[in-house]
Motif scaffolding. Structure first.
Motif, PDB file in Angstrom:
ATOM      1  N   ASP A  52       0.935  -1.306   0.053  1.00  0.00           N
ATOM      2  CA  ASP A  52       0.122   0.107   0.121  1.00  0.00           C
ATOM      3  C   ASP A  52       0.926   1.371  -0.122  1.00  0.00           C
ATOM      4  O   ASP A  52       0.493   2.208  -0.540  1.00  0.00           O
ATOM      5  CB  ASP A  52      -0.717  -0.003   1.294  1.00  0.00           C
ATOM      6  CG  ASP A  52      -1.927  -1.081   1.087  1.00  0.00           C
ATOM      7  OD1 ASP A  52      -2.351  -1.419   0.059  1.00  0.00           O
ATOM      8  OD2 ASP A  52      -2.522  -1.780   2.023  1.00  0.00           O
ATOM      9  N   HIS A  76      -5.983   7.246  -3.702  1.00  0.00           N
ATOM     10  CA  HIS A  76      -7.075   6.623  -2.841  1.00  0.00           C
ATOM     11  C   HIS A  76      -6.837   6.639  -1.514  1.00  0.00           C
ATOM     12  O   HIS A  76      -6.964   6.069  -0.564  1.00  0.00           O
ATOM     13  CB  HIS A  76      -7.115   5.048  -3.128  1.00  0.00           C
ATOM     14  CG  HIS A  76      -8.183   4.136  -2.629  1.00  0.00           C
ATOM     15  ND1 HIS A  76      -8.552   4.140  -1.607  1.00  0.00           N
ATOM     16  CD2 HIS A  76      -9.180   3.527  -3.376  1.00  0.00           C
ATOM     17  CE1 HIS A  76     -10.006   3.564  -1.281  1.00  0.00           C
ATOM     18  NE2 HIS A  76     -10.097   3.200  -2.580  1.00  0.00           N
ATOM     19  N   PRO A 247     -15.590   6.255  -1.590  1.00  0.00           N
ATOM     20  CA  PRO A 247     -16.414   4.900  -0.928  1.00  0.00           C
ATOM     21  C   PRO A 247     -17.005   4.155  -1.839  1.00  0.00           C
ATOM     22  O   PRO A 247     -17.054   2.873  -1.396  1.00  0.00           O
ATOM     23  CB  PRO A 247     -17.182   5.733  -0.035  1.00  0.00           C
ATOM     24  CG  PRO A 247     -16.666   7.042   0.149  1.00  0.00           C
ATOM     25  CD  PRO A 247     -16.038   7.525  -1.044  1.00  0.00           C
ATOM     26  N   ASN A 250     -15.379   0.593  -2.746  1.00  0.00           N
ATOM     27  CA  ASN A 250     -15.491  -0.649  -1.910  1.00  0.00           C
ATOM     28  C   ASN A 250     -16.522  -1.562  -1.773  1.00  0.00           C
ATOM     29  O   ASN A 250     -17.596  -1.158  -1.269  1.00  0.00           O
ATOM     30  CB  ASN A 250     -15.213  -0.012  -0.418  1.00  0.00           C
ATOM     31  CG  ASN A 250     -14.779  -1.265   0.758  1.00  0.00           C
ATOM     32  OD1 ASN A 250     -14.969  -2.186   0.472  1.00  0.00           O
ATOM     33  ND2 ASN A 250     -14.701  -0.601   2.060  1.00  0.00           N
ATOM     34  N   SER A 252     -17.060  -4.022  -0.149  1.00  0.00           N
ATOM     35  CA  SER A 252     -17.508  -4.819   1.237  1.00  0.00           C
ATOM     36  C   SER A 252     -17.774  -3.951   2.225  1.00  0.00           C
ATOM     37  O   SER A 252     -17.988  -4.235   3.155  1.00  0.00           O
ATOM     38  CB  SER A 252     -16.181  -5.614   1.700  1.00  0.00           C
ATOM     39  OG  SER A 252     -15.668  -6.369   0.613  1.00  0.00           O
ATOM     40  N   ALA A 253     -17.976  -2.606   1.732  1.00  0.00           N
ATOM     41  CA  ALA A 253     -18.329  -1.625   2.971  1.00  0.00           C
ATOM     42  C   ALA A 253     -19.824  -1.852   3.335  1.00  0.00           C
ATOM     43  O   ALA A 253     -20.546  -2.443   2.739  1.00  0.00           O
ATOM     44  CB  ALA A 253     -18.367  -0.159   2.452  1.00  0.00           C
ATOM     45  N   ARG A 256     -22.703  -0.928   1.329  1.00  0.00           N
ATOM     46  CA  ARG A 256     -23.380  -1.931   0.052  1.00  0.00           C
ATOM     47  C   ARG A 256     -23.887  -3.113   0.658  1.00  0.00           C
ATOM     48  O   ARG A 256     -24.729  -3.450   0.205  1.00  0.00           O
ATOM     49  CB  ARG A 256     -21.965  -1.872  -0.816  1.00  0.00           C
ATOM     50  CG  ARG A 256     -21.550  -0.710  -1.693  1.00  0.00           C
ATOM     51  CD  ARG A 256     -20.492  -1.275  -2.579  1.00  0.00           C
ATOM     52  NE  ARG A 256     -20.038  -0.256  -3.382  1.00  0.00           N
ATOM     53  CZ  ARG A 256     -20.507  -0.064  -4.764  1.00  0.00           C
ATOM     54  NH1 ARG A 256     -21.800  -0.892  -5.074  1.00  0.00           N
ATOM     55  NH2 ARG A 256     -20.370   0.858  -5.450  1.00  0.00           N
ATOM     56  N   GLN A 323     -15.727  -0.663   7.572  1.00  0.00           N
ATOM     57  CA  GLN A 323     -14.774  -0.447   6.255  1.00  0.00           C
ATOM     58  C   GLN A 323     -15.233  -1.799   5.452  1.00  0.00           C
ATOM     59  O   GLN A 323     -15.005  -1.764   4.195  1.00  0.00           O
ATOM     60  CB  GLN A 323     -13.453  -0.379   6.580  1.00  0.00           C
ATOM     61  CG  GLN A 323     -13.051   1.149   6.961  1.00  0.00           C
ATOM     62  CD  GLN A 323     -11.756   1.407   7.227  1.00  0.00           C
ATOM     63  OE1 GLN A 323     -10.865   1.626   6.272  1.00  0.00           O
ATOM     64  NE2 GLN A 323     -11.287   1.350   8.582  1.00  0.00           N
ATOM     65  N   ASN A 325     -13.461  -4.489   4.637  1.00  0.00           N
ATOM     66  CA  ASN A 325     -12.389  -5.276   4.064  1.00  0.00           C
ATOM     67  C   ASN A 325     -11.760  -6.092   4.836  1.00  0.00           C
ATOM     68  O   ASN A 325     -10.826  -7.078   4.437  1.00  0.00           O
ATOM     69  CB  ASN A 325     -11.233  -4.121   3.487  1.00  0.00           C
ATOM     70  CG  ASN A 325     -11.950  -3.568   2.253  1.00  0.00           C
ATOM     71  OD1 ASN A 325     -12.737  -4.199   1.387  1.00  0.00           O
ATOM     72  ND2 ASN A 325     -11.902  -2.187   1.925  1.00  0.00           N
ATOM     73  N   HIS A 330      -6.222  -1.743   9.530  1.00  0.00           N
ATOM     74  CA  HIS A 330      -7.483  -1.128   9.900  1.00  0.00           C
ATOM     75  C   HIS A 330      -7.484  -1.118  11.223  1.00  0.00           C
ATOM     76  O   HIS A 330      -8.065  -0.332  11.819  1.00  0.00           O
ATOM     77  CB  HIS A 330      -8.621  -1.519   9.278  1.00  0.00           C
ATOM     78  CG  HIS A 330      -9.028  -1.344   7.954  1.00  0.00           C
ATOM     79  ND1 HIS A 330      -9.831  -1.810   6.855  1.00  0.00           N
ATOM     80  CD2 HIS A 330      -8.208  -0.622   6.958  1.00  0.00           C
ATOM     81  CE1 HIS A 330      -9.672  -1.445   5.760  1.00  0.00           C
ATOM     82  NE2 HIS A 330      -8.528  -0.593   5.777  1.00  0.00           N
ATOM     83  N   THR A 511      -7.014   2.671 -10.685  1.00  0.00           N
ATOM     84  CA  THR A 511      -7.815   2.178  -9.524  1.00  0.00           C
ATOM     85  C   THR A 511      -9.371   2.138 -10.022  1.00  0.00           C
ATOM     86  O   THR A 511     -10.086   1.031  -9.737  1.00  0.00           O
ATOM     87  CB  THR A 511      -7.667   2.984  -8.302  1.00  0.00           C
ATOM     88  OG1 THR A 511      -6.161   3.015  -7.685  1.00  0.00           O
ATOM     89  CG2 THR A 511      -8.455   2.296  -7.175  1.00  0.00           C
ATOM     90  N   ARG A 515     -11.910  -1.564 -10.731  1.00  0.00           N
ATOM     91  CA  ARG A 515     -12.949  -1.793  -9.691  1.00  0.00           C
ATOM     92  C   ARG A 515     -14.185  -2.087 -10.585  1.00  0.00           C
ATOM     93  O   ARG A 515     -14.832  -2.583  -9.910  1.00  0.00           O
ATOM     94  CB  ARG A 515     -13.051  -0.738  -8.723  1.00  0.00           C
ATOM     95  CG  ARG A 515     -11.965  -0.423  -7.638  1.00  0.00           C
ATOM     96  CD  ARG A 515     -11.752  -1.708  -7.107  1.00  0.00           C
ATOM     97  NE  ARG A 515     -10.656  -1.695  -6.104  1.00  0.00           N
ATOM     98  CZ  ARG A 515     -10.611  -1.122  -4.866  1.00  0.00           C
ATOM     99  NH1 ARG A 515     -11.524  -0.914  -4.312  1.00  0.00           N
ATOM    100  NH2 ARG A 515      -9.282  -1.137  -4.400  1.00  0.00           N
TER     101      ARG A 515
END
Length: 589
Positions: A52, A76, A247, A250, A252-253, A256, A323, A325, A330, A511, A515
């Motif tokens: 990252d 990001h 946002p 993502n 997996s947030a 969503r 979040q 993920n 995190h 990015t 996605r």
């Protein structure tokens, strides 16, 4: 804080408590400082940056070569964090290895400065031993943090929160402390926005010591964070757009997926186990909390502090769950909190040191390496839970022994019978060394680099070998490119980081384009449309494609057609199944 918490019976401010003489020994600290310094030097040289960080650095560097400042390059990550990393990057020099070591050293110096400021502030609240062990443990938890944590937004937010704690608790005048602490606390929020959880935890920690200071800090820091966000929107032409669009990347947030309590609970247990394998000091947190609470006077005060601790723990885990993920970094604030509490628990012992808890702390310094060597069927969260239970039982035994010593001392004509050695220099040295070993646990070559669902997927030595492979791939691509030729990176940020050729637009890493492989509605975002224009509006003469990350057959079909219309990429058959390839711009495009 152990002393402040124990003595603050009726909510009086620590400044109103009688001052205790700060006794320092010139003999014990070098015995601890030397091995700690060796461990820190080792990680500075050997840790290397995680993917990252390579992503952020790769985007900032290649974007700068295209003429964009950190304010205008998409990575990001929010505005202030981009500038934080860009400044660190520009302060360093040399090849990749030297450059990374210098960035690591700069991060270590920041963490050490925060820890020292905390130590100075804690001397107003605690004895010298408590302050040294607590602040020292915090500093080592930050400097010896796992690779996946170090210099991440969450890590930077914790460093800033520690500075804010020191500023809030240090000055005698509460309003002066609040004013000094407001800026670092507001900047902690700006590191990623979700890092507001770390800032809130900082306010709660101040509340545990002094309610009035906590209220003052919140009153100034909250509008300060809002003002900094407004400044970032004004200073960056795309900041508000990216704040809205990021946002949506993502999948997996919770926004969503919705809230599923059973899944969140199960996944939280797994996450905490994984996090504890990487940072075994987290296994000591329940026992440390028990030891501290046992020394607090008054049932009402103990109840209040227990509720504060539960709130802090809930906030630390909630920000991970939201979040969605479940990335290890995190939870970067968790081992630092555990280390601080460990320092209070061990340093705050008055009559009998927690020998059993200290012994477990020392043993857990080798736990990650041992766990990584376990058979796969034993690499399970319940095994980690048993290790945490053992630490808690050790703390229970120490608390019981301390209660017995206290009872004998308070009985008529009684006196404490603890051995004299338990009150001298040696226990402090042994306790601090146990902490150093435990906090260095994530640094050993055989320690896990990545753990998921209890299973060790990669060790530190394995990760370093993968970096060598990435550098070899980049060398191969660079050999095929003309000097300084601009590139469209259809690859993760480590490709841009190692290849190092300039990008040609404000989206150096594709990015938003990548996605669409997972989320079809990303194509509706303005940032996607701008990113897609990088493909065929003044296109770069070359594209670097990583089929493992960016799969042309899986992304948005219209986008795939635009890419194939501009770039000629070798097929898998032509490239011999090599995933990382160089594409040429077609004639006439």
């Amino acid at each position: 804080m152990a002393t402040a918490l124990a003595d603050n019976l009726d909510g009086a401010t620590p400044a109103a408590q009688p001052k205790r003489p700060v006794r320092r020994s010139p003999l014990w600290w070098p015995a601890v400082a030397l091995p700690a310094a060796v461990a820190v030097a080792y990680v500075v040289v050997r840790r290397r940056l995680t993917g990252d960080l390579e992503y952020v650095l790769g985007a900032l560097r290649t974007g700068r070569q295209a003429g964009y400042s950190p304010s205008e390059v998409f990575t990001h990550r929010p505005y202030f964090y981009r500038w934080f990393i860009a400044i660190l990057d520009r302060l360093t020099f040399g090849g990749t290895t030297v450059h990374e070591a210098l960035i690591e050293a700069a991060g270590v110096l920041l963490a050490a400065a925060a820890a020292f400021a905390l130590y100075v502030a804690l001397l107003r609240q605690l004895t010298g031993r408590e302050a040294a062990l607590s602040a020292g443990a915090v500093g080592l938890a930050l400097t010896l943090a796992p690779r996946n944590d170090f210099l991440q937004p969450e890590w930077a937010a914790v460093v800033l929160t520690v500075l804010a704690l020191a500023a809030a608790l240090g000055p005698e005048k509460p309003w002066r402390g609040a004013l000094l602490a407001a800026l670092p606390l507001a900047l902690a929020v700006m590191m990623k926005y979700s890092t507001a959880a770390s800032a809130a935890i900082g306010v709660l920690l101040v509340y545990a010591v002094d309610r009035g200071r906590a209220v003052r800090l919140a009153l100034i820091a909250v509008p300060g964070a809002v003002a900094l966000f407004a400044l970032s929107v004004l200073a960056g032409s795309h900041e508000w757009q990216w704040t809205k669009d990021m946002p949506q990347l993502n999948a997996s947030a919770i926004g969503r997926t919705g809230i599923h309590p059973g899944f969140i609970l199960d996944r939280s247990v797994e996450f905490l186990a994984d996090r504890s394998v990487e940072s075994p000091v987290l296994l000591l947190l329940p026992g440390a909390l028990l030891l501290v609470l046992c020394r607090v006077r008054g049932r009402r005060r103990r109840t209040e502090l227990t509720l504060v601790a539960l709130t802090i723990g809930g906030a630390a885990q909630a920000v991970v769950a939201v979040q969605g993920n479940w990335f290890m970094y995190h939870g970067a604030q968790m081992p630092v909190l555990a280390a601080a509490l460990w320092g209070l628990a061990v340093g705050g012992a008055r009559r009998s040191p927690p020998w059993f808890f200290g012994a477990v702390s020392l043993l857990y310094g080798g736990l990650p390496v041992l766990y990584a060597k376990l058979p796969e069927d034993l690499q399970r969260p319940y095994v980690v839970g048993l290790a945490g239970l053992a630490a808690l039982l050790a703390a229970v035994l120490d608390a019981w022994l301390e209660a017995r010593v206290r009872a004998r001392a308070q009985s008529p004509g009684g006196r404490a019978t603890a051995p004299r050695i338990s009150r001298g220099v040696l226990p402090a040295v042994l306790a601090a060394l146990a902490g150093v070993v435990c906090l260095a646990a994530s640094s050993w070559p055989g320690s896990p680099h990545l753990v998921q669902f209890g299973e060790v997927l990669a060790t530190n030595s394995g990760y370093l070998r993968s970096l060598e492979d990435s550098e070899k791939d980049a060398d191969r691509i660079r050999a095929e490119l003309p000097a300084d030729a601009p590139v469209l990176y259809l690859a993760f940020g480590d490709a841009a980081y190692f290849v190092g050729h300039p990008a040609q637009c404000r989206y150096p890493i594709a990015t938003f384009l990548q996605r669409t492989r997972f989320l079809a509605d990303v194509t509706e975002l303005k940032s996607f449309q701008e990113n897609a224009d990088c493909v065929d509006h003044d296109p770069a003469p070359y594209a670097v494609l990583d089929r493992g990350w960016f799969r042309p057959g899986k992304v948005d079909p219209a986008l795939a057609r635009r890419i194939s219309a501009v770039y000629d990429c070798p097929t898998l058959k032509e490239s011999g199944d090599v995933q990382f390839v160089l594409c040429d711009r077609r004639n006439g495009t």
